[in-house]
Design an enzyme around this catalytic site. Structure first.
Site, short mmCIF file in Angstrom:
data_model
loop_
_atom_site.label_atom_id
_atom_site.label_comp_id
_atom_site.label_asym_id
_atom_site.label_seq_id
_atom_site.Cartn_x
_atom_site.Cartn_y
_atom_site.Cartn_z
N GLY A 1 0.84 -1.21 0.00
CA GLY A 1 0.00 0.00 0.00
C GLY A 1 0.87 1.25 0.00
N MET A 2 0.23 2.39 0.12
CA MET A 2 1.00 3.65 0.00
C MET A 2 1.97 3.83 1.17
SD MET A 2 -0.36 7.39 -0.98
CE MET A 2 -1.59 7.50 0.31
N THR B 1 -2.94 -10.23 2.05
CA THR B 1 -4.33 -10.56 2.32
C THR B 1 -5.01 -11.13 1.05
OG1 THR B 1 -4.92 -8.28 1.84
CG2 THR B 1 -4.72 -8.87 4.16
N SER B 2 -4.33 -11.00 -0.10
CA SER B 2 -5.03 -11.36 -1.34
C SER B 2 -4.22 -12.21 -2.32
CB SER B 2 -5.47 -10.08 -2.05
OG SER B 2 -4.33 -9.26 -2.27
N CYS C 1 -0.98 11.64 11.59
CA CYS C 1 0.06 12.35 10.84
C CYS C 1 0.17 13.82 11.24
CB CYS C 1 -0.20 12.22 9.35
SG CYS C 1 -1.93 12.44 8.90
N GLN D 1 -4.43 20.01 5.02
CA GLN D 1 -3.97 18.63 4.89
C GLN D 1 -4.05 18.12 3.45
OE1 GLN D 1 -5.76 17.75 9.29
NE2 GLN D 1 -5.29 15.93 8.11
N SER E 1 -2.95 12.89 0.25
CA SER E 1 -2.39 11.59 0.65
C SER E 1 -2.95 11.11 1.98
CB SER E 1 -0.86 11.67 0.75
OG SER E 1 -0.48 12.64 1.72
N GLU F 1 -10.68 14.00 13.32
CA GLU F 1 -9.32 14.50 13.08
C GLU F 1 -8.99 15.64 14.06
OE1 GLU F 1 -7.28 13.02 11.14
OE2 GLU F 1 -5.72 14.40 10.52
N LYS G 1 -8.48 14.19 17.55
CA LYS G 1 -7.18 13.54 17.71
C LYS G 1 -6.09 14.56 18.08
CE LYS G 1 -7.89 9.69 14.45
NZ LYS G 1 -7.59 9.20 13.08
N ARG H 1 -8.94 19.97 4.31
CA ARG H 1 -8.26 19.29 3.19
C ARG H 1 -8.00 20.31 2.09
NH1 ARG H 1 -6.30 14.71 4.21
NH2 ARG H 1 -8.27 13.71 4.71
N HIS I 1 1.32 17.77 4.75
CA HIS I 1 0.37 18.48 5.60
C HIS I 1 1.02 19.77 6.09
CE1 HIS I 1 -2.33 15.23 5.38
NE2 HIS I 1 -2.38 14.83 6.65
N1 HSE Z 1 -6.21 11.41 9.06
C1 HSE Z 1 -5.19 12.02 8.29
C2 HSE Z 1 -5.74 12.73 7.10
C3 HSE Z 1 -4.15 11.05 7.81
O1 HSE Z 1 -6.87 12.45 6.73
O2 HSE Z 1 -5.05 13.55 6.52
C4 HSE Z 1 -3.74 9.96 8.72
O3 HSE Z 1 -3.21 10.34 9.95
#
Ligand code: HSE
Length: 367
Positions: free
Chosen positions: A11-12, A37-38, A131, A158, A161, A237, A240, A264, A271
């Site tokens: 994944g990324m 997983t696949s 992040c 943000q 990504s 977010e 957090k 965003r 970010h």
């Molecule tokens: N929740 C963060 C975001 C990324 O949506 O930018 C992960 O920590």
């Protein structure tokens, strides 16, 4: 040699982790086992057949498991592993276990002491932080370490990504559509700019842009909502911001107040945050600058001047780099102990993969 199982390495975040581990020769001296997983049985990056990431018995053979697979996987697999008596270390980029009593949220330049105390106490789950919070703490560690922060607001910008790989692609597709719609008029020096503006506004609102991931146009716009709603009016977010800051710092008993708006914007993988802080005392700006600049080897203080700001304090300048610039630092007109600054950090490096990579190195005794 320690057996280290990797899940979600394709994944990324996982790919960035693999890249960083190769750069640092971290795979030397460990027995890496790749799970999937696949695609069980297909050749992994080491040409060995991939193991089944849902096979608890196979996972239990590992001394350390590193997951970048996401929270749903963690919730589905981790409890069963522990219930079956697995005593290995679980290192995870997802948020699922961050609030668990038996975990530590890792950002070792900031909370190495907590990590070491946790290891001594027998903690086995080490989880990378949100992040935005990790990047903010990498930038302002010096002020937190000095116990200077009474409260802080974080207004975030943000990148795509943070929402995921598909979102990054959707942003670029939106940009391409908006660009094509406006290119001719924008390139014509004789065109009326208000005509161009009408055209772009119509494009943003005519329902033709791809919005499956974001739910709204992000190109030529922004989205002041990240993650789910909470009853308190904050998004998850935003919630957090305070909870994870205090968890990483170990200040949950007497928490530092952190609040803000998470937004965003159309950046790809960095970010940014505009921060306002109330300090517990009025310090000279030079002293504040020194505290910030000396806190860790990644923070870079950018002089509060236009030239340096444009060259060093933008997502474009920071993308793909581990350093975390902090600039636009000054006292505000609100009062001498109220300061403001701006910081930018790579969301996939210190915001996701790097704390996880370094925790693995700590467990291997290399850091
Ligand atoms: N929740 C963060 C975001 C990324 O949506 O930018 C992960 O920590």
């Amino acid at each position: 040699m320690k057996k280290v199982g990797f899940i979600g390495w394709r994944g990324m975040v996982g790919s960035v982790l693999m890249e960083r581990m190769r750069q640092e020769n971290d795979f030397d001296g460990l027995d890496a086992v790749f799970f999937t997983t696949s695609q069980v049985g297909q050749a992994g990056p080491d040409e060995q057949p991939l193991r089944d990431a849902k096979d608890v018995t196979a996972l239990m053979e590992m001394d350390i498991l590193v997951s970048c697979q996401g929270g749903d996987y963690t919730k589905a697999i981790h409890p069963g592993l522990r219930a079956a008596g697995w005593q290995g270390y679980w290192v995870d980029a997802a948020s699922a276990l961050r609030m668990s009593e038996d975990s530590i949220v890792v950002l070792d330049p900031v909370n190495r002491k907590l990590i070491d105390q946790g290891l001594e106490k027998g903690i086995k789950d080490f989880i990378g932080g949100n992040c935005t919070v990790s990047l903010m703490l990498m930038g302002l560690q010096g002020l937190f370490d000095a116990g200077l922060v009474e409260w802080m607001t974080a207004m975030t910008y943000q990148s795509a990504s943070g929402a995921g790989a598909k979102n990054m692609k959707e942003l670029v597709m939106q940009m391409a559509d908006v660009g094509s719609a406006g290119r001719e008029l924008a390139a014509d020096p004789a065109s009326e700019v208000l005509e161009l503006d009408r055209l772009i506004s119509a494009k943003l609102n005519d329902g033709s842009l791809p919005i499956d991931q974001f739910g709204a146009p992000l190109a030529a716009s922004l989205i002041p909502w990240i993650d789910s709603a909470l009853d308190c009016g904050r998004t998850r977010e935003e919630w957090k911001g305070m909870v994870e800051t205090n968890r990483i710092l170990g200040t949950e008993a007497d928490p530092i107040r952190v609040d803000g708006q998470c937004v965003r914007v159309g950046a790809m993988r960095c970010h940014s945050q505009a921060l306002t802080l109330k300090l517990k005392k009025d310090l000279p700006l030079a002293e504040i600058e020194r505290l910030i600049a000396d806190a860790n080897e990644w923070v870079r203080l950018v002089p509060n001047r236009k030239e340096e700001t444009l060259a060093q304090l933008t997502p474009a300048a920071v993308s793909g780099h581990l350093h975390v610039p902090v600039g636009r630092l000054r006292k505000t007109v609100i009062g001498p102990e109220y300061i403001t600054c701006f910081t930018v950090g790579d969301q996939l490096l210190w915001g996701a993969a790097e704390p996880v990579r370094r925790m693995l190195m700590i467990l291997l005794g290399r850091l």
